[in-house]
Design a protein around this motif. Structure first.
Motif, PDB file in Angstrom:
ATOM      1  N   VAL A 338       5.119  -2.645  12.938  1.00 24.67           N
ATOM      2  CA  VAL A 338       4.550  -2.236  11.643  1.00 24.67           C
ATOM      3  C   VAL A 338       3.382  -1.286  11.858  1.00 24.67           C
ATOM      4  N   GLU A 339       2.546  -1.569  12.847  1.00 30.16           N
ATOM      5  CA  GLU A 339       1.412  -0.681  13.134  1.00 30.16           C
ATOM      6  C   GLU A 339       1.882   0.709  13.555  1.00 30.16           C
ATOM      7  N   LEU A 349       9.048   2.642   5.093  1.00 31.81           N
ATOM      8  CA  LEU A 349       9.688   2.208   3.847  1.00 31.81           C
ATOM      9  C   LEU A 349      11.194   2.110   4.001  1.00 31.81           C
ATOM     10  N   ARG A 350      11.780   2.989   4.813  1.00 35.64           N
ATOM     11  CA  ARG A 350      13.229   2.897   5.026  1.00 35.64           C
ATOM     12  C   ARG A 350      13.604   1.642   5.810  1.00 35.64           C
ATOM     13  N   ARG A 351      12.672   1.097   6.582  1.00 32.99           N
ATOM     14  CA  ARG A 351      12.926  -0.129   7.350  1.00 32.99           C
ATOM     15  C   ARG A 351      12.389  -1.377   6.651  1.00 32.99           C
ATOM     16  N   LEU A 352      11.890  -1.240   5.439  1.00 36.20           N
ATOM     17  CA  LEU A 352      11.160  -2.337   4.810  1.00 36.20           C
ATOM     18  C   LEU A 352      12.008  -3.599   4.672  1.00 36.20           C
ATOM     19  N   ASP A 353      13.252  -3.459   4.243  1.00 33.53           N
ATOM     20  CA  ASP A 353      14.113  -4.626   4.066  1.00 33.53           C
ATOM     21  C   ASP A 353      14.227  -5.409   5.375  1.00 33.53           C
ATOM     22  N   VAL A 365       3.419  -7.056   6.103  1.00 30.27           N
ATOM     23  CA  VAL A 365       4.397  -5.978   5.919  1.00 30.27           C
ATOM     24  C   VAL A 365       4.227  -5.343   4.545  1.00 30.27           C
ATOM     25  N   LEU A 366       4.040  -6.182   3.514  1.00 29.73           N
ATOM     26  CA  LEU A 366       3.871  -5.650   2.167  1.00 29.73           C
ATOM     27  C   LEU A 366       2.590  -4.838   2.061  1.00 29.73           C
ATOM     28  N   ALA A 367       1.534  -5.279   2.707  1.00 28.04           N
ATOM     29  CA  ALA A 367       0.274  -4.533   2.666  1.00 28.04           C
ATOM     30  C   ALA A 367       0.454  -3.159   3.300  1.00 28.04           C
ATOM     31  N   ALA A 368       1.162  -3.113   4.434  1.00 25.06           N
ATOM     32  CA  ALA A 368       1.403  -1.828   5.093  1.00 25.06           C
ATOM     33  C   ALA A 368       2.303  -0.943   4.225  1.00 25.06           C
ATOM     34  N   ALA A 369       3.295  -1.561   3.566  1.00 24.88           N
ATOM     35  CA  ALA A 369       4.207  -0.782   2.719  1.00 24.88           C
ATOM     36  C   ALA A 369       3.472  -0.205   1.520  1.00 24.88           C
ATOM     37  N   SER A 383      14.676   5.861  -3.678  1.00 26.24           N
ATOM     38  CA  SER A 383      15.768   5.251  -2.910  1.00 26.24           C
ATOM     39  C   SER A 383      15.478   3.796  -2.601  1.00 26.24           C
ATOM     40  N   LEU A 384      14.220   3.509  -2.225  1.00 24.20           N
ATOM     41  CA  LEU A 384      13.836   2.127  -1.946  1.00 24.20           C
ATOM     42  C   LEU A 384      13.900   1.289  -3.218  1.00 24.20           C
ATOM     43  N   ARG A 385      13.496   1.878  -4.329  1.00 30.96           N
ATOM     44  CA  ARG A 385      13.545   1.162  -5.609  1.00 30.96           C
ATOM     45  C   ARG A 385      14.985   0.755  -5.936  1.00 30.96           C
ATOM     46  N   GLU A 386      15.914   1.701  -5.783  1.00 29.77           N
ATOM     47  CA  GLU A 386      17.315   1.407  -6.045  1.00 29.77           C
ATOM     48  C   GLU A 386      17.833   0.343  -5.083  1.00 29.77           C
ATOM     49  N   HIS A 387      17.436   0.443  -3.820  1.00 34.94           N
ATOM     50  CA  HIS A 387      17.895  -0.534  -2.826  1.00 34.94           C
ATOM     51  C   HIS A 387      17.426  -1.941  -3.179  1.00 34.94           C
ATOM     52  N   LEU A 388      16.152  -2.080  -3.502  1.00 38.41           N
ATOM     53  CA  LEU A 388      15.602  -3.414  -3.735  1.00 38.41           C
ATOM     54  C   LEU A 388      16.124  -4.039  -5.019  1.00 38.41           C
TER      55      LEU A 388
END
Length: 703
Positions: A338-339, A349-353, A365-369, A383-388
């Motif tokens: 994450v760092e 963000l593309r790896r967030l899931d 993870v959420l704080a970093a995102a 794109s992330l919005r649609e994915h989640l």
């Protein structure tokens, strides 16, 4: 110049006209009305402003312009070719499949020369005399069909008055070059043509493939190059060699002139920092080939550029951020990963899931995102919005699509995400996206555009008439639905087969219409053509009110011969009409959608028709291709794969214009200028109004 004018007409539905000259009395107006009448025959018309401007031009000028305009829109709708049908009376008098084959076999055995042609021990039905080729001319087909009865429900697309060709080309160029979403192959080709014509360029070119195309013109003109990574230079070299600027396919690089080599080496030296050398191993072999063309040893004053080729050859080590992140994840050091990703907001963000699923606690993870959202592009956020929003319910399957539209599905084996975590992330995304949206003033939105998916990528969508992004949903009106495909082979015999797969509401109990099953209770096939040296067309006619299955999937199978992108021409579309209209198998003014076929697969699935609980039919855009077999593809052989893929796309919740306009309304100032978002440009907008239609929806996506 004509190709540039045609490009503006078909992409913007605007006719570029400069300052008119004085004409003789009445002559220009007469020619303008003649042009409008000709356009109506193919489903187009001139706007009042365009008609008035044409009427002020010399008559001969209107005639010359009209020939070019008519040719452009006829090609756009697919009317530039003759659409014959195998069965001359289609959709009437199409024989039952067994009756048809029995008749062919009988004619072959008892007809003239039948004994010489038919060998029962090795009988191949597809080689029977008379099968697979037209048995009548196009004039015979026209004589067998009554004229189309025009109805008010027929498509009439309005052509607007444009500015000068220079103004229209500049506007289209800035729209494509400044797009936040990757472009299709056709759009990249259009961008290349426009870049060579337009002297100006937009201040910001966010997509790197677009930047490579613009850099081709800059390199030819000896201007400084727009690069900020080493890969930008490789993309440019591939583009200059007539290759793939996306780098998905290796390019055979050409020899570069000394001035070009010096410019490429200078640009490479400026960006080849130690941190960016980690990008080189991803395209190691292509870098090696480029080094053979650039001769880096001849440029000792560009030492950092030389290091790029050392990394490619393996004499210098350079670890990119991706490899370091993968190493950390493999060792279970999620916090370290994450760092590292915090320095690349888009990558994080593309790896967030994945990170949320493997992290011991999601809070870090959420704080970093949340911090990364401010540094990522809005396209990544959307794109992330649609994915989640699709992670809150189990999916029928995960859909994967490459840049050519080739799609496949895998079972969704991912562990679920915590609903509270998803809700929190969605809230932050909505807040950040809203912050970036502009104030568009008084907002007027056509309800018909709300279900159009946001164009987050245009790579797999071939431009055409009425095409919408994958996942878009729109109503289908009319008693008869008719698919059509047309192809013309380039070098070898090519056999495409238009078919339709029908399913029940559970995506089960498949039936089909194809060359092996001509008719059922509500659908008719026009007949199989197995070669297309001069072009061939096939049709499937469906009476929607009588359809017994609510899911209809048209598809084009390559049975033999050339791929879609190898054929001289290949396109698909659909028409709607009322049964009382009669007409030829192909009537341009009833065409609702038409686009080219391309892609790496051998089975095309352009769209799917769905009957809702309210009994109304709708179409959902797919733009996907199945891999298929090297030859002999048939609808019967891909029923399971096609139904699973289509179900996964149909059940996916795509981010649409309705979502974005909801956010835009929260920022709109009613006292500002008018902004209209819709499927077509209305005639009663006030002067100065900004208009967004499907051709320009990508401009709504902010930086």
């Amino acid at each position: 110049m004509d190709s540039l004018e045609s490009l503006v007409i078909v992409r913007r539905l605007r006719v570029p006209i400069g300052t008119p000259a004085e004409s003789g009395p009445g002559w220009g107006e007469v020619a303008a009305r003649q042009l409008d009448a000709a356009l109506l025959s193919v489903g187009f018309t001139c706007s009042p402003a365009l008609l008035e401007r044409l009427g002020r031009l010399p008559g001969a000028t209107v005639i010359d312009l009209g020939v070019r305009v008519l040719a452009a829109v006829r090609a756009l709708v697919g009317d530039h070719v003759q659409h014959n049908a195998y069965f001359i009376d289609f959709p009437k008098n199409v024989p039952d499949t067994l009756e048809f084959w029995a008749g062919l076999l009988l004619d072959s055995m008892v007809g003239p020369a039948g004994a010489d042609r038919v060998q029962p021990a090795t009988l191949n039905l597809l080689t029977l005399p008379g099968y697979g080729s037209y048995q009548h001319g196009y004039a015979d087909l026209l004589a067998a069909h009554a004229e189309l009865v025009p109805l008010a429900t027929d498509r009439v697309t309005v052509l607007e008055l444009g500015g000068s060709l220079e103004e229209e080309a500049r506007e289209l160029y800035f729209s494509l070059a400044g797009s936040e979403a990757p472009l299709s192959e056709e759009d990249l080709a259009a961008l290349r043509l426009l870049a060579s014509f337009c002297a100006e360029e937009p201040e910001r070119i966010p997509v790197r493939e677009n930047r490579a195309v613009v850099n081709e013109v800059r390199l030819a003109a000896g201007r400084p190059l727009l690069v900020d990574t080493v890969t930008d230079v490789l993309r440019l070299a591939c583009g200059c060699s007539g290759g793939d600027v996306t780098l998905a396919v290796p390019t055979k690089l050409r020899s570069f002139r000394r001035a070009e080599r010096r410019a490429l080496m200078r640009a490479l030296d400026a960006v080849a920092t130690p941190a960016k050398l980690g990008d080189v191993p991803r395209y190691r072999e292509q870098w090696k080939r480029l080094g053979e063309r650039l001769h880096p040893h001849e440029y000792p004053h560009f030492p950092r550029a030389a290091q790029v080729f050392e990394v490619a050859r393996g004499t210098r080590q350079a670890a990119g951020i991706d490899s370091r992140v993968e190493a950390a994840l493999a060792a279970g050091r999620t916090e370290e990963a994450v760092e590292l990703l915090a320095h690349a907001p888009g990558a994080l963000l593309r790896r967030l899931d994945h990170l949320l699923r493997i992290a011991p606690s999601p809070d870090a993870v959420l704080a970093a995102a949340e911090q990364a959202m401010a540094g990522a592009s809005c396209r990544v956020l959307l794109s992330l919005r649609e994915h989640l929003q699709n992670r809150l319910a189990p999916a029928a399957g995960r859909v994967f699509t490459n840049r050519h539209g080739r799609a496949w599905t895998d079972p969704d084996a991912r562990s679920p995400l915590d609903e509270e975590v998803v809700a929190r992330t969605l809230a932050f995304l909505d807040e950040e996206i809203t912050r970036r949206l502009p104030d568009l003033g008084e907002l007027i939105v056509d309800p018909g555009v709300l279900d159009v998916a946001l164009p987050l990528s245009g790579k797999a969508v071939a431009p055409g008439l009425g095409t919408l992004p994958r996942g878009s949903l729109s109503p289908v009106r009319g008693e008869l639905l008719r698919f059509f495909v047309h192809w013309r082979e380039s070098e070898r015999r090519t056999d495409y087969d238009l078919s339709a797969l029908m399913l029940d509401a559970a995506y089960d109990n498949p039936t089909h219409i194809s060359w092996t099953n001509h008719t059922n209770g509500f659908a008719v096939y026009s007949g199989d053509l197995t070669e297309a040296s001069d072009g061939a067309s096939e049709f499937v006619d469906i009476r929607l009110a009588q359809a017994t299955q609510p899911i209809i999937i048209p598809q084009v199978n390559i049975y033999a011969g050339e791929r879609f992108d190898e054929a001289a021409e290949a396109f698909f579309g659909y028409m709607t009409r009322d049964s009382a209209q009669k007409g030829r198998p192909f009537e341009p003014r009833t065409v609702r959608m038409k686009s080219d076929l391309r892609g790496s697969g051998r089975i095309a699935l352009p769209l799917v028709f769905l009957r809702g609980d309210d009994g109304e039919w709708r179409v959902k855009w797919l733009h996907v291709y199945l891999q298929g077999f090297p030859g002999f593809n048939q609808v019967e052989g891909n029923q399971v794969t096609a139904s699973l893929l289509v179900r996964s796309i149909v059940e996916r919740d795509y981010l649409n214009v309705g979502y974005l306009t909801g956010l835009l309304r929260a920022k709109a100032s009613p006292a500002g200028n008018v902004t209209y978002i819709g499927l077509e440009t209305p005639a009663d907008l006030p002067p100065g109004a900004r208009v967004y239609t499907p051709a320009t929806l990508h401009e709504l996506i902010p930086a």
